[in-house]
Design a protein around this motif. Sequence first.
Motif, PDB file in Angstrom:
ATOM      1  N   THR A 384     -22.263  53.549 -65.630  1.00  0.00           N
ATOM      2  CA  THR A 384     -21.932  54.505 -66.685  1.00  0.00           C
ATOM      3  C   THR A 384     -23.152  55.040 -67.408  1.00  0.00           C
ATOM      4  O   THR A 384     -23.066  56.031 -68.126  1.00  0.00           O
ATOM      5  N   LYS A 385     -24.298  54.392 -67.254  1.00  0.00           N
ATOM      6  CA  LYS A 385     -25.506  54.794 -67.966  1.00  0.00           C
ATOM      7  C   LYS A 385     -26.410  55.596 -67.049  1.00  0.00           C
ATOM      8  O   LYS A 385     -26.627  55.228 -65.901  1.00  0.00           O
ATOM      9  N   PRO A 386     -26.967  56.698 -67.539  1.00  0.00           N
ATOM     10  CA  PRO A 386     -27.837  57.491 -66.672  1.00  0.00           C
ATOM     11  C   PRO A 386     -29.141  56.797 -66.336  1.00  0.00           C
ATOM     12  O   PRO A 386     -29.699  57.003 -65.263  1.00  0.00           O
ATOM     13  N   VAL A 387     -29.648  55.961 -67.263  1.00  0.00           N
ATOM     14  CA  VAL A 387     -30.975  55.385 -67.066  1.00  0.00           C
ATOM     15  C   VAL A 387     -30.957  53.895 -67.378  1.00  0.00           C
ATOM     16  O   VAL A 387     -30.371  53.452 -68.360  1.00  0.00           O
ATOM     17  N   ASN A 388     -31.597  53.138 -66.521  1.00  0.00           N
ATOM     18  CA  ASN A 388     -31.875  51.734 -66.781  1.00  0.00           C
ATOM     19  C   ASN A 388     -33.183  51.385 -66.086  1.00  0.00           C
ATOM     20  O   ASN A 388     -33.846  52.257 -65.501  1.00  0.00           O
ATOM     21  N   ASP A 389     -33.595  50.125 -66.128  1.00  0.00           N
ATOM     22  CA  ASP A 389     -34.878  49.745 -65.535  1.00  0.00           C
ATOM     23  C   ASP A 389     -34.919  50.044 -64.038  1.00  0.00           C
ATOM     24  O   ASP A 389     -35.949  50.450 -63.500  1.00  0.00           O
ATOM     25  N   GLN A 390     -33.799  49.827 -63.348  1.00  0.00           N
ATOM     26  CA  GLN A 390     -33.766  50.101 -61.915  1.00  0.00           C
ATOM     27  C   GLN A 390     -34.017  51.576 -61.632  1.00  0.00           C
ATOM     28  O   GLN A 390     -34.756  51.929 -60.710  1.00  0.00           O
ATOM     29  N   VAL A 391     -33.404  52.443 -62.437  1.00  0.00           N
ATOM     30  CA  VAL A 391     -33.581  53.877 -62.253  1.00  0.00           C
ATOM     31  C   VAL A 391     -35.038  54.257 -62.477  1.00  0.00           C
ATOM     32  O   VAL A 391     -35.636  55.013 -61.687  1.00  0.00           O
ATOM     33  N   ILE A 392     -35.637  53.760 -63.540  1.00  0.00           N
ATOM     34  CA  ILE A 392     -37.022  54.108 -63.855  1.00  0.00           C
ATOM     35  C   ILE A 392     -37.960  53.632 -62.751  1.00  0.00           C
ATOM     36  O   ILE A 392     -38.831  54.374 -62.280  1.00  0.00           O
ATOM     37  N   ASN A 393     -37.785  52.393 -62.322  1.00  0.00           N
ATOM     38  CA  ASN A 393     -38.648  51.865 -61.270  1.00  0.00           C
ATOM     39  C   ASN A 393     -38.470  52.631 -59.966  1.00  0.00           C
ATOM     40  O   ASN A 393     -39.442  52.910 -59.260  1.00  0.00           O
ATOM     41  N   SER A 394     -37.218  52.970 -59.627  1.00  0.00           N
ATOM     42  CA  SER A 394     -36.963  53.737 -58.414  1.00  0.00           C
ATOM     43  C   SER A 394     -37.605  55.124 -58.511  1.00  0.00           C
ATOM     44  O   SER A 394     -38.196  55.614 -57.539  1.00  0.00           O
ATOM     45  N   ALA A 395     -37.478  55.755 -59.674  1.00  0.00           N
ATOM     46  CA  ALA A 395     -38.047  57.086 -59.860  1.00  0.00           C
ATOM     47  C   ALA A 395     -39.571  57.050 -59.754  1.00  0.00           C
ATOM     48  O   ALA A 395     -40.181  57.887 -59.069  1.00  0.00           O
ATOM     49  N   LEU A 396     -40.198  56.075 -60.402  1.00  0.00           N
ATOM     50  CA  LEU A 396     -41.653  55.968 -60.355  1.00  0.00           C
ATOM     51  C   LEU A 396     -42.137  55.694 -58.939  1.00  0.00           C
ATOM     52  O   LEU A 396     -43.113  56.277 -58.474  1.00  0.00           O
ATOM     53  N   SER A 397     -41.455  54.793 -58.243  1.00  0.00           N
ATOM     54  CA  SER A 397     -41.839  54.473 -56.870  1.00  0.00           C
ATOM     55  C   SER A 397     -41.705  55.699 -55.974  1.00  0.00           C
ATOM     56  O   SER A 397     -42.583  55.982 -55.144  1.00  0.00           O
ATOM     57  N   TRP A 398     -40.616  56.442 -56.145  1.00  0.00           N
ATOM     58  CA  TRP A 398     -40.387  57.645 -55.342  1.00  0.00           C
ATOM     59  C   TRP A 398     -41.456  58.693 -55.627  1.00  0.00           C
ATOM     60  O   TRP A 398     -41.999  59.310 -54.701  1.00  0.00           O
ATOM     61  N   LEU A 399     -41.781  58.895 -56.898  1.00  0.00           N
ATOM     62  CA  LEU A 399     -42.797  59.878 -57.252  1.00  0.00           C
ATOM     63  C   LEU A 399     -44.168  59.485 -56.715  1.00  0.00           C
ATOM     64  O   LEU A 399     -44.922  60.339 -56.216  1.00  0.00           O
ATOM     65  N   MET A 400     -44.511  58.212 -56.807  1.00  0.00           N
ATOM     66  CA  MET A 400     -45.795  57.763 -56.279  1.00  0.00           C
ATOM     67  C   MET A 400     -45.866  58.033 -54.774  1.00  0.00           C
ATOM     68  O   MET A 400     -46.916  58.419 -54.246  1.00  0.00           O
ATOM     69  N   GLY A 401     -44.752  57.824 -54.080  1.00  0.00           N
ATOM     70  CA  GLY A 401     -44.716  58.126 -52.657  1.00  0.00           C
ATOM     71  C   GLY A 401     -44.979  59.587 -52.366  1.00  0.00           C
ATOM     72  O   GLY A 401     -45.676  59.940 -51.407  1.00  0.00           O
ATOM     73  N   ARG A 402     -44.441  60.472 -53.204  1.00  0.00           N
ATOM     74  CA  ARG A 402     -44.657  61.897 -52.989  1.00  0.00           C
ATOM     75  C   ARG A 402     -46.124  62.255 -53.238  1.00  0.00           C
ATOM     76  O   ARG A 402     -46.706  63.056 -52.506  1.00  0.00           O
ATOM     77  N   PHE A 403     -46.723  61.691 -54.280  1.00  0.00           N
ATOM     78  CA  PHE A 403     -48.133  61.965 -54.537  1.00  0.00           C
ATOM     79  C   PHE A 403     -49.013  61.407 -53.424  1.00  0.00           C
ATOM     80  O   PHE A 403     -50.082  61.956 -53.146  1.00  0.00           O
ATOM     81  N   ASP A 404     -48.566  60.333 -52.785  1.00  0.00           N
ATOM     82  CA  ASP A 404     -49.333  59.738 -51.686  1.00  0.00           C
ATOM     83  C   ASP A 404     -49.099  60.453 -50.364  1.00  0.00           C
ATOM     84  O   ASP A 404     -49.658  60.052 -49.339  1.00  0.00           O
ATOM     85  N   GLY A 405     -48.255  61.454 -50.368  1.00  0.00           N
ATOM     86  CA  GLY A 405     -48.033  62.224 -49.155  1.00  0.00           C
ATOM     87  C   GLY A 405     -46.987  61.674 -48.223  1.00  0.00           C
ATOM     88  O   GLY A 405     -46.855  62.138 -47.078  1.00  0.00           O
ATOM     89  N   GLN A 406     -46.187  60.710 -48.666  1.00  0.00           N
ATOM     90  CA  GLN A 406     -45.149  60.157 -47.824  1.00  0.00           C
ATOM     91  C   GLN A 406     -44.026  61.168 -47.631  1.00  0.00           C
ATOM     92  O   GLN A 406     -43.651  61.890 -48.535  1.00  0.00           O
ATOM     93  N   GLN A 407     -43.455  61.157 -46.434  1.00  0.00           N
ATOM     94  CA  GLN A 407     -42.319  62.018 -46.138  1.00  0.00           C
ATOM     95  C   GLN A 407     -41.029  61.360 -46.644  1.00  0.00           C
ATOM     96  O   GLN A 407     -40.970  60.142 -46.819  1.00  0.00           O
ATOM     97  N   LEU A 408     -40.008  62.173 -46.879  1.00  0.00           N
ATOM     98  CA  LEU A 408     -38.738  61.611 -47.315  1.00  0.00           C
ATOM     99  C   LEU A 408     -38.197  60.660 -46.272  1.00  0.00           C
ATOM    100  O   LEU A 408     -38.218  60.953 -45.067  1.00  0.00           O
ATOM    101  N   ALA A 409     -37.696  59.519 -46.729  1.00  0.00           N
ATOM    102  CA  ALA A 409     -37.208  58.509 -45.802  1.00  0.00           C
ATOM    103  C   ALA A 409     -35.858  58.883 -45.216  1.00  0.00           C
ATOM    104  O   ALA A 409     -35.617  58.709 -44.020  1.00  0.00           O
TER     105      ALA A 409
END
Length: 416
Positions: A384-409
């Motif tokens: 029911t909540k838009p944001v929690n620690d899991q969401v933040i960590n997932s978002a940061l990890s995903w963004l770091m992957g994009r900056f590192d040039g990783q392709q979408l999984a």
Amino acid sequence: MRWRTSAALATVVAALLSGCGHSDTSPPTTYDRPSRELTPQFAGAPALPPPDLTDDGPGSLVRVEPVVDNASFDSANAAAVKVVFRSTSGAGTPTQVTGVVAVPPGTPPPGGWPVVSFGHEMTGVMNKCAPSRAPDFWGYAAQMVTFLSRGFAVALPDFQGLGLEGPGHSVIDAATLGNNMIDAARAVRRVSPEVSSRWAAFGVGEGGLAAWAAAERAGGYGNGMEMVGAVAVSPYADLSPLADAAAAGTLTKGEQVRLYMMVLQSLAASPGFQLDAYRGGLARQRWNEILDCAPGNPTEAVRALDRIAPDDLRPRDLAATDDLRRRLSEAALPSPLPTPGSAPVLVIWGTGDTVVPGTGIDNAVVAACKQGDAVEVMRRIGDTKPVNDQVINSALSWLMGRFDGQQLADSCQGVT
């Protein structure tokens, strides 16, 4: 009082603990133990040079004002300024937008600090509802530190119509919101020469719509910048289900009712739209008070919101319902004619969210995948909540992957 459509982001704090050895014998009483006082890694906030105020179009700076005595930025040794920058409305009209820019301390990586443009949640539609005008920026300073601590320069645009007199603010104008996010990222480079042209967007609710729209527009309007991706959390991607919920009298009391009212207010200036065809009773009587982000009597405003009955917001007839649904569908993402060079998007939402209709997000994701957009999804069943620690960590990890040039999984994996 602060009105918000969803819970604020939790700030991610990394604690670095140094190991301590021990022996079987106790140290002598005169043992000089090392100090356990934590000291910052850097001596202080970076010194920003005079800003580049050259007027050469969107993203250029109009005004810069230092931010002082902010506990969140001070704790991160970040240098922060309030800015006014040039942007463009979705209709192509030159505009000005306010916001906050912060730069981390230390030595930037090769190419400069990467940028995150941070899209805030719905704060209101009135000029005074701009985060940059609120104490501690409505708590967003602490949330910006989450990204600053990871080595990003951060921009928090207020969005057109918030913070400055001029064109009104709309919570569903995707093109304008996307342009504002792109130009906020450009503005960071004018604040500091140690900032990269590589950037990403992150946003929640209205900010999620802005982040997704920025990704769509990156290949055209975003020329000169390299957008690596966007994270859209509970985005207002398609709010057309609100029309049917209002007609059926099933809007969730409280924040979804207020979101629906904000949507109607955003449409009020649209040609042919009759606001009074969608409001009556207490909703019409207390309209301005409920929409106020800082009402004179917050307690009474909350009571009024809670007392609104389904009939107070029911469209007056089937034609009105159909017209509202059509207008919201036309405003929805994805854009029917996406531009080449769009950036990938991670869409995150909880199926139990009682504010942002999940069916609308589902519809937007399916439509984006059908037209070949690069989309990853994180559907949190029952959450029911838009944001929690899991969401933040997932978002940061995903963004770091994009900056590192990783392709979408798994672009569009599991989307039907």
